[in-house]
Design a protein around this motif. Structure first.
Motif, PDB file in Angstrom:
ATOM      1  N   PRO A   8      -1.418  10.267   9.018  1.00  0.00           N
ATOM      2  CA  PRO A   8      -1.366  11.340   8.980  1.00  0.00           C
ATOM      3  C   PRO A   8      -0.989  11.922   7.603  1.00  0.00           C
ATOM      4  O   PRO A   8      -0.625  13.092   7.303  1.00  0.00           O
ATOM      5  N   SER A   9      -0.250  10.919   7.131  1.00  0.00           N
ATOM      6  CA  SER A   9       0.534  11.530   5.811  1.00  0.00           C
ATOM      7  C   SER A   9      -0.665  11.069   4.856  1.00  0.00           C
ATOM      8  O   SER A   9      -1.086  10.138   3.810  1.00  0.00           O
ATOM      9  N   THR A  10       0.036  11.780   3.463  1.00  0.00           N
ATOM     10  CA  THR A  10      -1.091  11.902   1.930  1.00  0.00           C
ATOM     11  C   THR A  10       0.149  11.488   1.923  1.00  0.00           C
ATOM     12  O   THR A  10      -0.428  11.633   0.416  1.00  0.00           O
ATOM     13  N   SER A  11       1.076  11.244   1.794  1.00  0.00           N
ATOM     14  CA  SER A  11       2.129  10.866   0.216  1.00  0.00           C
ATOM     15  C   SER A  11       1.978   9.905  -0.175  1.00  0.00           C
ATOM     16  O   SER A  11       1.224   9.284   0.041  1.00  0.00           O
ATOM     17  N   ASP A  12       2.158   9.942  -1.440  1.00  0.00           N
ATOM     18  CA  ASP A  12       2.176   9.004  -2.354  1.00  0.00           C
ATOM     19  C   ASP A  12       2.049   7.839  -2.285  1.00  0.00           C
ATOM     20  O   ASP A  12       3.350   7.569  -1.371  1.00  0.00           O
ATOM     21  N   LEU A  13       1.550   6.433  -2.305  1.00  0.00           N
ATOM     22  CA  LEU A  13       1.698   4.766  -1.527  1.00  0.00           C
ATOM     23  C   LEU A  13       3.221   4.418  -2.636  1.00  0.00           C
ATOM     24  O   LEU A  13       3.443   5.041  -3.897  1.00  0.00           O
ATOM     25  N   SER A  14       3.417   2.984  -2.437  1.00  0.00           N
ATOM     26  CA  SER A  14       5.198   3.249  -3.372  1.00  0.00           C
ATOM     27  C   SER A  14       3.804   2.283  -4.685  1.00  0.00           C
ATOM     28  O   SER A  14       2.347   1.468  -3.625  1.00  0.00           O
ATOM     29  N   ARG A  15       4.235   1.562  -5.400  1.00  0.00           N
ATOM     30  CA  ARG A  15       3.433   0.957  -6.324  1.00  0.00           C
ATOM     31  C   ARG A  15       3.384  -0.177  -5.581  1.00  0.00           C
ATOM     32  O   ARG A  15       1.791  -1.358  -5.359  1.00  0.00           O
ATOM     33  N   ASP A  16       4.144  -1.006  -5.266  1.00  0.00           N
ATOM     34  CA  ASP A  16       3.895  -2.392  -4.061  1.00  0.00           C
ATOM     35  C   ASP A  16       2.448  -2.514  -2.844  1.00  0.00           C
ATOM     36  O   ASP A  16       1.937  -3.304  -3.503  1.00  0.00           O
ATOM     37  N   ASP A  17       2.840  -1.056  -2.088  1.00  0.00           N
ATOM     38  CA  ASP A  17       2.131  -0.946  -1.835  1.00  0.00           C
ATOM     39  C   ASP A  17       0.365  -0.804  -2.161  1.00  0.00           C
ATOM     40  O   ASP A  17      -0.630  -1.199  -1.521  1.00  0.00           O
ATOM     41  N   LEU A  18       0.430  -0.088  -3.023  1.00  0.00           N
ATOM     42  CA  LEU A  18      -0.655   0.375  -3.555  1.00  0.00           C
ATOM     43  C   LEU A  18      -0.900  -1.183  -4.374  1.00  0.00           C
ATOM     44  O   LEU A  18      -3.020  -1.364  -4.227  1.00  0.00           O
ATOM     45  N   PHE A  19      -0.759  -2.255  -5.067  1.00  0.00           N
ATOM     46  CA  PHE A  19      -1.099  -3.134  -5.769  1.00  0.00           C
ATOM     47  C   PHE A  19      -1.221  -3.828  -4.294  1.00  0.00           C
ATOM     48  O   PHE A  19      -2.146  -4.383  -4.520  1.00  0.00           O
ATOM     49  N   SER A  20       0.004  -4.065  -3.309  1.00  0.00           N
ATOM     50  CA  SER A  20      -1.073  -5.145  -2.066  1.00  0.00           C
ATOM     51  C   SER A  20      -2.567  -4.177  -2.063  1.00  0.00           C
ATOM     52  O   SER A  20      -3.540  -4.802  -1.448  1.00  0.00           O
ATOM     53  N   MET A  21      -2.870  -3.020  -1.888  1.00  0.00           N
ATOM     54  CA  MET A  21      -3.803  -2.465  -1.408  1.00  0.00           C
ATOM     55  C   MET A  21      -5.002  -3.600  -2.451  1.00  0.00           C
ATOM     56  O   MET A  21      -6.282  -3.513  -2.145  1.00  0.00           O
ATOM     57  N   LEU A  22      -4.937  -3.208  -3.583  1.00  0.00           N
ATOM     58  CA  LEU A  22      -5.455  -3.319  -4.845  1.00  0.00           C
ATOM     59  C   LEU A  22      -5.514  -4.711  -5.635  1.00  0.00           C
ATOM     60  O   LEU A  22      -6.555  -5.352  -6.408  1.00  0.00           O
ATOM     61  N   ARG A  23      -4.908  -5.676  -4.765  1.00  0.00           N
ATOM     62  CA  ARG A  23      -4.825  -7.704  -4.924  1.00  0.00           C
ATOM     63  C   ARG A  23      -6.490  -7.480  -4.509  1.00  0.00           C
ATOM     64  O   ARG A  23      -6.378  -8.719  -5.275  1.00  0.00           O
ATOM     65  N   ASN A  24      -6.581  -6.896  -3.451  1.00  0.00           N
ATOM     66  CA  ASN A  24      -8.235  -8.060  -2.727  1.00  0.00           C
ATOM     67  C   ASN A  24      -9.270  -7.700  -3.235  1.00  0.00           C
ATOM     68  O   ASN A  24      -9.309  -5.966  -3.311  1.00  0.00           O
ATOM     69  N   GLU A  25     -10.021  -8.209  -4.384  1.00  0.00           N
ATOM     70  CA  GLU A  25     -11.070  -8.082  -4.861  1.00  0.00           C
ATOM     71  C   GLU A  25     -12.086  -6.623  -4.029  1.00  0.00           C
ATOM     72  O   GLU A  25     -12.595  -6.080  -4.110  1.00  0.00           O
ATOM     73  N   ARG A  26     -12.220  -7.008  -2.806  1.00  0.00           N
ATOM     74  CA  ARG A  26     -12.824  -6.338  -1.753  1.00  0.00           C
ATOM     75  C   ARG A  26     -12.716  -5.253  -1.465  1.00  0.00           C
ATOM     76  O   ARG A  26     -13.711  -3.781  -1.261  1.00  0.00           O
ATOM     77  N   ARG A  27     -10.887  -5.378  -1.239  1.00  0.00           N
ATOM     78  CA  ARG A  27     -11.131  -3.781  -1.522  1.00  0.00           C
ATOM     79  C   ARG A  27     -11.276  -2.813  -2.456  1.00  0.00           C
ATOM     80  O   ARG A  27     -11.555  -1.370  -2.363  1.00  0.00           O
TER      81      ARG A  27
END
Length: 178
Positions: A8-27
């Protein structure tokens, strides 16, 4: 689009959350694919695309089993995680996926991931291992002329081959990172 898994929130992700999302090649590949396709895409097409990358083949050559393995992982794990962070909108029932507003946070980091068609070096190492293993195996079985080369000779050839491939890999990766 129907029932969706989005935050529901469109606030910016923390850098750690963003890197956690992007560390996986499939994502990362999900985001790359969605960036190049406007509007919602079918989960099957997305799965086939990622399976083709993972199996180093064209999408048309992907088998049912390869696609299904990727599709299951996307459906159960990766797409819900991306949807929770508002990076994608995901309609589970319809099997439709599209970029959401939060994807903008990912784009600068994905721009650095420009060389996605990496050489699969493990295949070269496996090839060298096989090329060395065959004559060694034949020498072990007593097949001539392979018995005329000493074990030290085979070891030297194997080491030289692996050193050569390692140097090629380092050279290519440094050139790509420069």
């Amino acid at each position: 689009m129907g029932p969706q898994l989005t935050s529901p929130s469109t606030s910016d992700l923390s850098r750690d959350d963003l890197f956690s999302m992007l560390r996986n090649e499939r994502r990362r590949e999900v985001i790359h694919y969605l960036r190049t396709h406007e509007g919602p895409v079918d989960l099957r097409d997305l799965s086939e695309y990622i399976a083709a990358i993972e199996n180093d083949c064209e999408p048309a050559a992907v088998t049912y089993k390869q696609r299904k393995r990727v599709q299951t992982a996307l459906y159960q794990m990766h797409l819900p995680k991306l949807a929770e962070q508002n990076i994608i909108s995901y309609d589970r029932r319809a099997g439709r996926v599209e970029l959401a507003a939060g994807a903008e946070n990912c784009l600068p980091y994905l721009a650095a991931d420009t060389d996605r068609k990496r050489r699969r070096w493990w295949r070269w190492y496996l090839l060298v291992a096989a090329v060395v293993a065959v004559p060694v195996g034949l020498a072990t079985l007593g097949v001539r002329p392979f018995t005329s080369v000493s074990g030290l000779g085979y070891a030297a050839v194997a080491c030289a081959a692996f050193v050569a491939i390692s140097i090629l890999q380092v050279t290519q990766e440094r050139g790509r990172d420069a």
